[in-house]
Every structure is written in structure tokens, then in C-alpha cells.
Design an enzyme around this catalytic site. Structure first.
Site, PDB file in Angstrom:
ATOM      1  N   SER A   1       0.840  -1.201   0.000  1.00  0.00           N
ATOM      2  CA  SER A   1       0.000   0.000   0.000  1.00  0.00           C
ATOM      3  C   SER A   1       0.875   1.251   0.000  1.00  0.00           C
ATOM      4  O   SER A   1       2.094   1.176   0.148  1.00  0.00           O
ATOM      5  CB  SER A   1      -0.942  -0.009   1.198  1.00  0.00           C
ATOM      6  OG  SER A   1      -0.202  -0.022   2.393  1.00  0.00           O
TER       7      SER A   1
ATOM      8  N   SER B   1      46.244 -27.147  11.719  1.00  0.00           N
ATOM      9  CA  SER B   1      46.241 -28.530  11.229  1.00  0.00           C
ATOM     10  C   SER B   1      45.081 -29.332  11.814  1.00  0.00           C
ATOM     11  O   SER B   1      44.774 -29.218  12.989  1.00  0.00           O
ATOM     12  CB  SER B   1      47.535 -29.234  11.639  1.00  0.00           C
ATOM     13  OG  SER B   1      48.558 -28.861  10.766  1.00  0.00           O
TER      14      SER B   1
ATOM     15  N   ASP C   1      46.292 -38.257   5.658  1.00  0.00           N
ATOM     16  CA  ASP C   1      46.578 -37.592   6.930  1.00  0.00           C
ATOM     17  C   ASP C   1      45.249 -37.353   7.675  1.00  0.00           C
ATOM     18  O   ASP C   1      44.770 -36.231   7.780  1.00  0.00           O
ATOM     19  CB  ASP C   1      47.302 -36.271   6.625  1.00  0.00           C
ATOM     20  CG  ASP C   1      47.749 -35.552   7.878  1.00  0.00           C
ATOM     21  OD1 ASP C   1      47.640 -36.137   8.971  1.00  0.00           O
ATOM     22  OD2 ASP C   1      48.199 -34.392   7.754  1.00  0.00           O
TER      23      ASP C   1
ATOM     24  N   SER D   1       1.506   3.726   2.078  1.00  0.00           N
ATOM     25  CA  SER D   1       2.356   4.090   3.218  1.00  0.00           C
ATOM     26  C   SER D   1       3.626   3.242   3.283  1.00  0.00           C
ATOM     27  O   SER D   1       4.607   3.629   3.906  1.00  0.00           O
ATOM     28  CB  SER D   1       1.570   3.952   4.510  1.00  0.00           C
ATOM     29  OG  SER D   1       1.041   2.648   4.606  1.00  0.00           O
TER      30      SER D   1
ATOM     31  N   HIS E   1      48.810 -36.367  11.464  1.00  0.00           N
ATOM     32  CA  HIS E   1      50.175 -35.934  11.760  1.00  0.00           C
ATOM     33  C   HIS E   1      50.287 -35.174  13.081  1.00  0.00           C
ATOM     34  O   HIS E   1      51.373 -34.857  13.533  1.00  0.00           O
ATOM     35  CB  HIS E   1      50.740 -35.108  10.592  1.00  0.00           C
ATOM     36  CG  HIS E   1      50.280 -33.677  10.575  1.00  0.00           C
ATOM     37  ND1 HIS E   1      49.264 -33.221   9.788  1.00  0.00           N
ATOM     38  CD2 HIS E   1      50.700 -32.595  11.263  1.00  0.00           C
ATOM     39  CE1 HIS E   1      49.078 -31.926   9.979  1.00  0.00           C
ATOM     40  NE2 HIS E   1      49.941 -31.526  10.878  1.00  0.00           N
TER      41      HIS E   1
ATOM     42  N   THR F   1      -5.425  -0.448   0.920  1.00  0.00           N
ATOM     43  CA  THR F   1      -5.030  -1.619   1.711  1.00  0.00           C
ATOM     44  C   THR F   1      -6.199  -2.589   1.711  1.00  0.00           C
ATOM     45  O   THR F   1      -7.110  -2.495   2.510  1.00  0.00           O
ATOM     46  CB  THR F   1      -4.675  -1.204   3.156  1.00  0.00           C
ATOM     47  OG1 THR F   1      -3.652  -0.217   3.097  1.00  0.00           O
ATOM     48  CG2 THR F   1      -4.165  -2.402   3.955  1.00  0.00           C
TER      49      THR F   1
END
Ligand SMILES: *[C@@H]1O[C@H](CO)[C@@H](O)[C@H](O)[C@H]1NC(C)=O
Ligand SMILES: *[C@@H]1O[C@H](CO)[C@@H](O)[C@H](O)[C@H]1NC(C)=O
Length: 739
Positions: A253, A672, A548, A255, A498, A328
Site C-alpha cells: 500500500s 592442522s 593424513d 504508506s 600428523h 489496503t
């Protein structure tokens, strides 16, 4: 009442440019005003803890007068409502008015037990903290429903079918149910009422919390790997594949204006994102309304099932599509919902009543044309067969109304919204920006705990941002090592091999998660059997990092919270949901294709910067781009005798680093074992384990501030290579997809 409606229609039709009215006459004592040329209004602002009186804005009328021109505006102190009644106990202090910061204390008489808070504080938004305090004697079939502050209650027997009726203090308006009835199941029908003044708004934090807990009660997470908690008070759980419709309705609307409308669109997109993270697959319909309703996405379209397509259509929709028809007409929007539902029923009458429906209505005003929207809501309820005495089916419809600003009708909002015990469906926010914030904060606290790779990206708490990070310390009699890992499941931490000695004593390994400071004990330690650092000496590779990978099995189960959550691992059912690959035919290789679809894959890792964890964005180089990584690696002294660099940098390593196309921050020693992750629509999927690099760009654990060397590269073990072994060790922890 009728008269009020007429007035507002009048005001809309005869507004004049603000320049026509005398700006000298609108000032406010103790506050400021802003002029809005688009809506021909001035808006008042007051400092925090105050509100503009008697109105928050004025409109310039055609006769050159401001609305409510006779009374001068002032900023007044926000107050909390006073208690009107309290049963079976006392409260103090008793005052004519309660100001921000005042504390009300409650006490119960002998024989009554206090339920709810003993003390409640008047908050800055004019609401009392905490829930309603009740003095209970457990004498009724239903518990004492209490008297929310600002209300009066009639009715004090709480047997089956007994009713209580609430009224608000003069001048206040009610949210929730005026009448509640004690039901067979020992619960009161409807929702607890609250009374509020027009200037009282919910904060984004309150809305985020209330809305997400209510929404999750209606959506209910049914994560594939989740075990049921057996909470008896819960509603029926929605299972995967259970159908749901979600209607999003936006007010366009006059507004609202184009800027706010765009913010409402963005909020809706955030909402769609959040719902997608709940692991359900609803159909969306999106409607925009002013004097007329416009369907942006219809329920019957194939695209309504695709959240990305829905967001895109929403993005493309323009406020200007409504041209100058800016009334609205809330009813017209609800009529479109009704129409789409009718069409859905016609198409599949058999399953129609199995579909759950959620309606989200955002509005900044009351209806001023098209007739009463409540009538249309009644039709929708009838169509869905809701509200019958024997089987009310209330679970099948949730209507949330988000009111914005002080021009809304609380009464109208409240009548349209659902009313359910212990749930909130009506929210009143100061403005559209607060609503956007609320949606952004809305990650469910309690129900989404074990969903993988979900975080609170906006949190100030690093543990909520990266809840799956595990800090690993290995304390040996003669040395100390620091590594990172990721939470794989309630018992397993994934990390790099590791970090550990071959004969590591599990007693030496300590794990910290969630920033709690508690060190978790490790029960067992598993290293990939093919991890053989010395295994390529014959090829002149001084140390090989192939495989690893290590897993730590914890002595005690982790409890998940917003600071402790698992990461997503590809090729599991839970990551299939995160990646929106919900098709049961999806295979592991589909995840790999999706995650590594480009030559430069955006990824990230978490680095320790002094005490803080920081996100570092990098790019994984795939395909042709990976050649540079191999070339850069040949330049390091350790590999000077390596004939074929592919012996050192095998296919199982993902490569990041370098300065092209942008500088990738390098990893450091203490990183790691940590996860290399890809973010996919607000979920995080681990694709690698940080393993080794070509250049040490760190002094111990501190990153050097000098430019990153050109040949700096980092290598991460690809999870797709580690998975067969993870599956073997942690086989009961996750549900894995076929290869
Ligand atoms: C009004 O505006 C002035 C100047 O911008 C500012 O210093 C003051 O804090 C404002 N007052 C309120 C109540 O917002
Ligand atoms: C409530 O307030 C009173 C008085 O300020 C204080 O003595 C009491 O400890 C408070 N109770 C709780 C539970 O905080």
C-alpha cells in the site's frame, strides 16, 4: 468503530503534498521529526524509552492543516501496564505508574505455589520481562491460567469446559484470546492474552525467539539422523515429505513505499532460506497486495516447490506493479490464498486435508477497502475444516501476522492470527528494519541442535559462529602440540593424523569444544592405516601426508547446543538435506560434483588469531587451475629431489593458497586437522582436512603481517578420499549415501 474506518479512508484520499502544510507547526518537544515526501507525512522520533504523544506521525491534509493539528506533540515516558488483579498472593510495590527499570515482586499466600518469575522488570519497550506469575493450588482440571498484567479475569473454576474471560484495562488493546476454555487435555484453548498500548513494540530479539520457537513447533524439524526426544507436549511431528504450503503476503500500500517494500522482500527471502534449513520441502505462494492482490508465485506452479526460484521471482517483483492503486485491501490478498487452496483441493481432493498451511502476513496498516479480511479468513478455515469441536485440526493452519509501525489495527491483526497455547502468532514491530533483523536472528535454538553445519552467522560469540570446531591439545611429558578438529557426531572428532605420535597415549589428548574450557577425555584414537609419512622415501619424498586423517572417539557423549554442533560431511543423509539434494537416488558422486563444480571453489577455514577464531576465505583450485599448485610445490627445497611432484602432491589433496586470482590467506601450524569448508546456502560442508603447506608464513601460531609469498600453497586431504575409512570407523554415527 465504523467512524474510525471512514476517517482513515478519508485521510488516504485527501492527503496533500507536505509542502502545503506549515512545517513550523509540527515540531515535537523533546524529540525530532522527519518529512516523508512520498507519503506526505511527518514522522516523530523520541529518544529511547520515550514515545511521541498524541500521535507518531501527521499527514498534510488538502486544507493545509496537519492531522490532529490541535494538540502539540511531546515525547512522553514509556510505561509498563499496572497489574489490575492478582489472585492468591501479593505484589509490590503498588504504584500508579510503572517506569522503565521498575521491578514488580510477587509472593503467594500459604498453600499456593508460585509459578513463573518472582520478580519482573519493566523493559524499555514497555513490556514486563518474563512470563505471567501465577499462584497455583493445583485444584483444577486445568492449571490456573493466570492474569496477565494489564488484564482482568472473570471465572475462577478450572474444570473441563469452564471458561475464563479477560478484559484489558481502558485504552489498551488485546493480543491473544479474550475467552479461554479448559479442555479435556488439561490445556486452555487459545492463546494467553496480553494488553498493550499502541506505542509498545516487540523487539527483533523477542520476535526472533517467539517466532522461531512457534514456527518450529508447527514445522518441526525431523532431521534424518535425529532421534526423537519424546517430549509429550509436542505436536505431531512432520516427517520428511509431509506436504506443507507456505503463503507469504506482502503489503504494498501507499504508506509502505518502495524502499520498505524491498526490505520486506528481502526479509521474505531470509525467511525462505531459514525454512529451507529446517529440512522440509514446502510449496510456496507469494502475494503482494494494495488495492488489489497480485500473485507473485502461485501454489499450482511447479516452481513453487523450488525455494531458489521463489526467491528469484520475489526479487524480480516490483512495488510499481501495483501502479497507483495503493489502498489496503487485505481481504483481496486472503481471497487469493483461498482461491489457490480451492484449486489445490480440486486437483487432489484425497490429500488436500493432509497438507499443513502456514500464512505469513506482513502489513503496516489496517484495511481500508475490499471489506473485512476476517470474513475471508473464516472461509479459509472452513475450507481446511478447522475449528470443529471434536477435531479442531488447528495444527493444519498457522497464521502469523507481522504488524509494522503504529498504524496497524491490533484488533484486526489479532483476529486474523492463530491463537494457540504457549505460542505467539501476532508480532508488532516498530518498523520494517526491525522485522528484517528479527528474521535474520531467527535460527531455532532448541530444535535444530543436531542439524549439521548450521550456525549463527551474525553472532558475536565465535563459538556460535563456528560451533563444530574442536580445539585439540596433546600434552606429553616433553612436548606440547596444538591442532584443530571438527565435530563429526556426538562421539567423534575428525582431525589430522600428523598431529599425533604413532604410539600416542590417549591420556595425553584433550579436546575442547564450545569454548566451555572443559577438556573432554578421549577413549580411543584411530589413524588412517594408509597414513605412512616414511612411505615414499624411495621416491625422495621426505614426508608423505597421504591419508593424513585421524578420528578421536570421546569417552562421553557431547551434548549439542547453539555453541556445539556437528559439521556436515559429504555423502551423508544430513548433508544431502543441507545441499538440497533430497532425492533418495542421490549418490556420493553427486555431492562431489555439486561441491566441486568450478575451477575455483570458494571455501573457508578457521584460523586462530591470538585468542580469537577468525574465518579465512580461500579458493580451492580444481582442474587446470590446480597445475599451478603442483608447479609451486616443485620449488620448495624439501622436494628438490622429487622426480614426479605427483608423488608428493597426490590427487587426494585439495589445494588452496597463492596470490591468483586473489591472495589466499595461508594456514598455520595450529590450524592442522581443522576443517576446510564450503558454505552452501547458510550451511557448512567440510570438504577437506588441513594437512600441510609449502611455506611457513607464521611465527609459531601468529600469522605474519608481511605479504603472502607467491608460491605459498596449502594442501588438505579431500574428504572424498577419507570417507571410506570414516564410514568404517564411525559407521553407526551417521547415515551414509551409496557411492
Ligand atoms: C534530534 O536530532 C538531534 C540532531 O540531529 C540529535 O542530536 C538529538 O539527539 C535528536 N533527539 C532525539 C530525541 O532523537
Ligand atoms: C526478587 O527481588 C527481591 C528484592 O529485590 C530479591 O530479594 C530477590 O532475591 C529477587 N528474587 C529473585 C528470584 O531474583
Amino acid at each position: 468503530m465504523l467512524c474510525l474506518v471512514l476517517l482513515s479512508q478519508l485521510a488516504v484520499s485527501i492527503a496533500a503534498p507536505v509542502s502545503k502544510c506549515d512545517l513550523g507547526k509540527v515540531d515535537i518537544s523533546g524529540g525530532n521529526y522527519t518529512v516523508d515526501e512520498k507519503t506526505d507525512q511527518v514522522r516523530y522520533t523520541c529518544a529511547e524509552g520515550k514515545y511521541p504523544y498524541p500521535v507518531s506521525r501527521r499527514e498534510c491534509l488538502h486544507n493545509g492543516q496537519w492531522t490532529m493539528a490541535t494538540s502539540k506533540a511531546v515525547c512522553r515516558d514509556i510505561r509498563c501496564p499496572s497489574p489490575m488483579m492478582f489472585e492468591n498472593g501479593e505484589y509490590y510495590p503498588r504504584k500508579a505508574a510503572y517506569h522503565i527499570g521498575d521491578v514488580l515482586s510477587f509472593e503467594c499466600w500459604g498453600g499456593f505455589e508460585i509459578k513463573g518469575p518472582e520478580n519482573r522488570t519493566c523493559q524499555e519497550n514497555g513490556k514486563w520481562s518474563g512470563k505471567t506469575t501465577v499462584c497455583e493450588d493445583f485444584g483444577g482440571h486445568c492449571p490456573n491460567p493466570g492474569i496477565p498484567i494489564g488484564t482482568t479475569k472473570v471465572g475462577s473454576s478450572y474444570g473441563v469446559e469452564d471458561k475464563v474471560i479477560y478484559e484489558c484495562k481502558n485504552g489498551l488493546e488485546m493480543f491473544g484470546s479474550k475467552v479461554r476454555e479448559c479442555q479435556e487435555n488439561k490445556r486452555w484453548s487459545g492463546a494467553e492474552p496480553s494488553c498493550r498500548d499502541w506505542y509498545v513494540f516487540d523487539t527483533p530479539e523477542e520476535v526472533a525467539e517467539m517466532f522461531s520457537s512457534t514456527l518450529s513447533a508447527s514445522i518441526e524439524v525431523a532431521d534424518p539422523d535425529k532421534k526423537t526426544t519424546g517430549d509429550v507436549d509436542r505436536k505431531v511431528r512432520i516427517k520428511h515429505g509431509d506436504p506443507m504450503n507456505i503463503f507469504i503476503i506482502l503489503d504494498a500500500s501507499k504508506s509502505v513505499g518502495p524502499k520498505n517494500f524491498n526490505t520486506a522482500k528481502e526479509s521474505s527471502i531470509t525467511f525462505i532460506e531459514k525454512v529451507s534449513s529446517y529440512d522440509i520441502e514446502p510449496r510456496y505462494a507469494v502475494i503482494s497486495y494494495a488495492s488489489e492482490g497480485i500473485s507473485i508465485v502461485r501454489l499450482s506452479e511447479e516452481e513453487s516447490l523450488d525455494p531458489d526460484a521463489v526467491s528469484e521471482r520475489l526479487e524480480e517483483f516490483r512495488y510499481s506493479s501495483h501502479e497507483d492503486k495503493r489502498g489496503t485491501n487485505t481481504r483481496a490478498a486472503l481471497a487469493l490464498v483461498n482461491e489457490m487452496l480451492v484449486a489445490q483441493e480440486l486437483k487432489d481432493n484425497q490429500n488436500f486435508l493432509k497438507i499443513r498451511n502456514v500464512i505469513l502476513l506482513m502489513t503496516d496498516g489496517k484495511y481500508n477497502m475490499g471489506g473485512d479480511p476476517r470474513v475471508e479468513m473464516k472461509k479459509i478455515r472452513e475450507l481446511l475444516d478447522i475449528g470443529k469441536r471434536e477435531n479442531p485440526r488447528e495444527d493444519y493452519l498457522d497464521v502469523y501476522v507481522f504488524g509494522l509501525g503504529d498504524d496497524v489495527s491490533l484488533n484486526e491483526m489479532n483476529d486474523i492470527a492463530s491463537k494457540k497455547p504457549n505460542e505467539e502468532h501476532t508480532f508488532l514491530l516498530q518498523d520494517i528494519v526491525s522485522m528484517k533483523q528479527a528474521f535474520e536472528k531467527m535460527i531455532d535454538e532448541t530444535d535444530a541442535m543436531d542439524m549439521c553445519g548450521l550456525n549463527k552467522a551474525e553472532s558475536d560469540d565465535e563459538n556460535e559462529k563456528f560451533p563444530w570446531i574442536a580445539k585439540i591439545t596433546i600434552v606429553r611429558p616433553d612436548s606440547r602440540e596444538v591442532c584443530k578438529g571438527s565435530i563429526l557426531s556426538e562421539y567423534f572428532i575428525l582431525t589430522a593424523a600428523h598431529c599425533f605420535h604413532f604410539d600416542e597415549d590417549v591420556e595425553h589428548i584433550k579436546v575442547e569444544i564450545g569454548g566451555s574450557g572443559d577438556l573432554l577425555k578421549v577413549k580411543d584414537f584411530y589413524r588412517h592405516p594408509l597414513y605412512k609419512p616414511e612411505g615414499k622415501k624411495d621416491k625422495n619424498v621426505p614426508k608423505s601426508f597421504d591419508y593424513d586423517v585421524a578420528l578421536l572417539e570421546l569417552k562421553n557423549k557431547i551434548s549439542y547446543s547453539s555453541r556445539v554442533r556437528p559439521i556436515c560431511i559429504p555423502c551423508t543423509k544430513s548433508s544431502a538435506w543441507a545441499l538440497r539434494k533430497k532425492d533418495p537416488e542421490t549418490k556420493c558422486v553427486d555431492h562431489e560434483k555439486l561441491l566441486f563444480s568450478e575451477e575455483l571453489v570458494k571455501a573457508l577455514f578457521i584460523a586462530q588469531e591470538d585468542k580469537d577464531m577468525e574465518q579465512k576465505d580461500v579458493r580451492i583450485k580444481m582442474g587446470k587451475k590446480r597445475e599451478d599448485c603442483l608447479a609451486a610445490s616443485t620449488k620448495i627445497p624439501e622436494f628438490k629431489d622429487v622426480a614426479d611432484i605427483r608423488d608428493a602432491v597426490t590427487d587426494q589433496f585439495l589445494c588452496t593458497g597463492g596470490t591468483e586470482p586473489v591472495v589466499d590467506p595461508p594456514t598455520c601450524k595450529g590450524d592442522s586437522g581443522g576443517p576446510l569448508m564450503v558454505e552452501y546456502k547458510n550451511r557448512y560442508i567440510q570438504v577437506g582436512i588441513i594437512s600441510w603447506g609449502t611455506v611457513n608464513h607464521c611465527d609459531k601460531f601468529t600469522r605474519l603481517k608481511t605479504p603472502v609469498p607467491e608460491n605459498s600453497r596449502d594442501f588438505h586431504v579431500s574428504l572424498f578420499y577419507a570417507l571410506p575409512w570414516i564410514k568404517e570407523i564411525a559407521k553407526d554415527e551417521l547415515v551414509y549415501l551409496p557411492d
